[in-house]
Design a protein around this motif. Sequence first.
Motif, PDB file in Angstrom:
ATOM      1  N   ALA A  44       0.902  -0.988   0.086  1.00  0.00           N
ATOM      2  CA  ALA A  44       0.306   0.330   0.195  1.00  0.00           C
ATOM      3  C   ALA A  44       0.867   1.427   0.210  1.00  0.00           C
ATOM      4  O   ALA A  44       0.990   1.564  -0.939  1.00  0.00           O
ATOM      5  CB  ALA A  44      -1.251   0.044   0.904  1.00  0.00           C
ATOM      6  N   LEU A  45       1.918   1.500   1.020  1.00  0.00           N
ATOM      7  CA  LEU A  45       2.835   2.813   1.198  1.00  0.00           C
ATOM      8  C   LEU A  45       3.192   2.919  -0.080  1.00  0.00           C
ATOM      9  O   LEU A  45       3.363   4.293  -0.658  1.00  0.00           O
ATOM     10  CB  LEU A  45       3.227   2.711   2.150  1.00  0.00           C
ATOM     11  N   PRO A  46       3.876   2.296  -0.939  1.00  0.00           N
ATOM     12  CA  PRO A  46       4.772   2.252  -1.930  1.00  0.00           C
ATOM     13  C   PRO A  46       4.142   2.369  -2.818  1.00  0.00           C
ATOM     14  O   PRO A  46       4.300   3.801  -3.385  1.00  0.00           O
ATOM     15  CB  PRO A  46       5.785   1.592  -2.024  1.00  0.00           C
ATOM     16  N   ALA A 101       9.405  13.477  16.698  1.00  0.00           N
ATOM     17  CA  ALA A 101       8.790  12.782  16.221  1.00  0.00           C
ATOM     18  C   ALA A 101      10.320  12.241  14.313  1.00  0.00           C
ATOM     19  O   ALA A 101      10.705  13.700  14.786  1.00  0.00           O
ATOM     20  CB  ALA A 101       7.736  13.218  15.337  1.00  0.00           C
ATOM     21  N   TRP A 102       9.892  11.903  13.575  1.00  0.00           N
ATOM     22  CA  TRP A 102      10.792  11.728  12.915  1.00  0.00           C
ATOM     23  C   TRP A 102      10.177  11.742  11.429  1.00  0.00           C
ATOM     24  O   TRP A 102       8.992  11.176  11.468  1.00  0.00           O
ATOM     25  CB  TRP A 102      11.637  10.240  12.926  1.00  0.00           C
ATOM     26  N   GLN A 103      10.378  12.738  10.007  1.00  0.00           N
ATOM     27  CA  GLN A 103      10.088  12.615   9.226  1.00  0.00           C
ATOM     28  C   GLN A 103      10.181  12.295   7.942  1.00  0.00           C
ATOM     29  O   GLN A 103      11.535  12.413   7.565  1.00  0.00           O
ATOM     30  CB  GLN A 103       9.241  13.495   8.813  1.00  0.00           C
ATOM     31  N   VAL A 156       0.432  12.033   4.950  1.00  0.00           N
ATOM     32  CA  VAL A 156      -0.076  12.947   4.186  1.00  0.00           C
ATOM     33  C   VAL A 156       0.205  12.499   2.669  1.00  0.00           C
ATOM     34  O   VAL A 156       1.363  12.332   2.226  1.00  0.00           O
ATOM     35  CB  VAL A 156       0.405  14.544   4.179  1.00  0.00           C
ATOM     36  N   VAL A 157      -1.140  12.607   1.970  1.00  0.00           N
ATOM     37  CA  VAL A 157      -0.964  12.456   0.390  1.00  0.00           C
ATOM     38  C   VAL A 157      -1.868  13.307   0.285  1.00  0.00           C
ATOM     39  O   VAL A 157      -2.638  13.990   0.055  1.00  0.00           O
ATOM     40  CB  VAL A 157      -2.148  11.187  -0.039  1.00  0.00           C
ATOM     41  N   ARG A 160       2.425  12.844  -3.877  1.00  0.00           N
ATOM     42  CA  ARG A 160       3.340  13.725  -2.800  1.00  0.00           C
ATOM     43  C   ARG A 160       3.285  13.355  -1.589  1.00  0.00           C
ATOM     44  O   ARG A 160       2.049  13.546  -1.293  1.00  0.00           O
ATOM     45  CB  ARG A 160       3.539  15.105  -3.213  1.00  0.00           C
ATOM     46  N   LEU A 161       3.769  12.581  -1.008  1.00  0.00           N
ATOM     47  CA  LEU A 161       3.687  11.666   0.096  1.00  0.00           C
ATOM     48  C   LEU A 161       4.834  12.065   0.882  1.00  0.00           C
ATOM     49  O   LEU A 161       6.389  12.209   1.127  1.00  0.00           O
ATOM     50  CB  LEU A 161       3.188  10.447  -0.246  1.00  0.00           C
ATOM     51  N   SER A 162       3.882  12.738   2.169  1.00  0.00           N
ATOM     52  CA  SER A 162       4.747  12.709   3.505  1.00  0.00           C
ATOM     53  C   SER A 162       4.163  11.288   4.966  1.00  0.00           C
ATOM     54  O   SER A 162       3.193  11.493   4.894  1.00  0.00           O
ATOM     55  CB  SER A 162       4.471  14.333   4.224  1.00  0.00           C
ATOM     56  N   LEU A 163       5.330  11.250   5.287  1.00  0.00           N
ATOM     57  CA  LEU A 163       5.432  10.083   6.293  1.00  0.00           C
ATOM     58  C   LEU A 163       5.852  10.344   7.840  1.00  0.00           C
ATOM     59  O   LEU A 163       7.030  10.643   7.757  1.00  0.00           O
ATOM     60  CB  LEU A 163       5.570   8.747   5.794  1.00  0.00           C
TER      61      LEU A 163
END
Length: 608
Positions: free
Chosen positions: A98-100, A120-122, A146-147, A107-110
């Motif tokens: 799913a994620l990949p 936190a880490w991003q 965030v997508v 444009r994705l932020s995790l």
Amino acid sequence: MSIQILPDVLVNQIAAGEVVERPAAVVKELVENAFDAGARRIEVEIEQGGLGLIRITDDGGGIAPQELALALTRHATSKIGSLDDLEQVASFGFRGEALPSILSVSRLSLVSRTPGDGHAWQVDGAGALESEKPQPAAHPHGTSVVVRDLFFNTPARRKFMKSESTEFRHIQQLVGRLALSRFAHGFRLLHNRRKVLDLPPVDDEVGREERVGTVCGEEFLRHAVFLDEQRGGLRLWGWVALPAFARGQADLQFLYVNGRAVRDKLMTHALRRAFADAMHSTHYPAYVLYLELDPARVDVNVHPQKAEVRFRDSSMVHDFLFGTVHRVLRELRPDPALNRPAQFVAPMPPAPEPQQSGFRYAAPASRYEEAREVAAPAWTALAAQVAQLPQSQPVSLSMPAPASGLSVEPEEQPLGHALAQLQGVYILAQNRHGLVVVDAHAAHERVLYERLKKQLAEGGVPSQALLVPERLQLPEDAVDALEARREELSRYGLQIDRAGPGSVLLRAVPPLLSREDVPAFVRSLVSDEDLRESSHHLGEVLDAQHRVMADMACKAAIKANRRLTLPEMEALLRDMERTELADQCNHGRPTWIQVDMAGLDRLFLRGR
């Protein structure tokens, strides 16, 4: 072109074609990941129907910083580690796709923070991961995905998306479906910064019913019955709406297997068969049902979006679902207080605020006139019918005679006592709640249908010989079909002999059919394709039998404009109270409605 290994980005985009069908599919995958992370509260923020922004925030266990980049790598997952794990999957996002896949088309932020981290880490990416080294970020314990700009790099896919409102409607329906799968989780849904849904976690029966009412509507809940049954390692529980609440579309069908929302053909077929003789063929039942069983007995790895399942013993599951729901429906009896198939709601114009004085508010005369115009035709006809009734009407039935005046019926007579017949169609009766209106033909049709089913199960429908056989002219192929089914038709009380190439002789008929009804009934038999064609499939045979009995009951039931006596009306009411599925006829139409005293008071503005 020579054979070559595809680039990772292209592989992920191909996989996205299976997993990321539309914005709602992204929401599904990310919310299910939040479930697996142990989250208790989940917020879904949407902009532009999901094409502009999808932000899923949870309070789960989070992802360790050294695993953030790995989470965006294809076929990387913490959910399974061996074939044994795969054969009894209890988690949701176990495929690691799913994620990949989402990253490859957006444009994705995790961003994530575990309980042991001080901050936190991003990691970020647009079509592909920018850097495997996470960056510090501010975020509470849990995870946010965030997508943005979904399908920005695949414009052909983006062109197939519908309007913003349509795409958000799919998301809203999905979040509602997911909210029904996890009552102990809180859900919050926003669209374009406007709160659409806010469901706190619930852990009791009242809270669960409130959530079902919020997602499915209070009307569904008012017409639904709760069931909970276990057998052979299977448990089925949830809410099933009465057949009279059948829908024109399958928009209120929620099925869950071990908490996973599914669209399973086997389960849907079993439930539709449970409603088969209580609902019109063009309508759909409504339900919220949960099936629980050993994860090893169900394979959830048969669909890219994990929306379908395969059972190890499908026939057992089918029979369990069919038998449980069918039994629950057939145990219901007319109950004006609980199981109303329909409810009359009297129109009521809004009243202005009362004047601040010592006088009670009185509605203007124009409103009395409006209400009187609405009610006058029905009550004038009722008064005329009642006036024609004899003052004293003897009653010879096993039940006690109806008392005079405004009596209250005993509990075993929820449909009350007959007052009159309206326009030769409806029976008017009085019970403790108010007025009961019965469609005499529809009600009698259901009573006869259930009686025929019982007779057929006990060996066959009784037969009555005709003094003078009746000859019917039919097409030759129809005569051939009747002759081939001669033995089977005898079970329905019909004795038919061939009298020539295009004619048959009726020698015996079911007693409940009048001689005038028999020719039409026989012609309806030969027009039924399932009867004319040889079929040995049990479901098709049963469907054909039900149609024969339904048609026979329809032909024999009380016709419009037939004048009924009070004893006949009373007998029909008592038969309805003893008959299974008496709330609707064989075609799914309601057989009676309750007009309660509050509705009558609103008609006449009493107390206003």
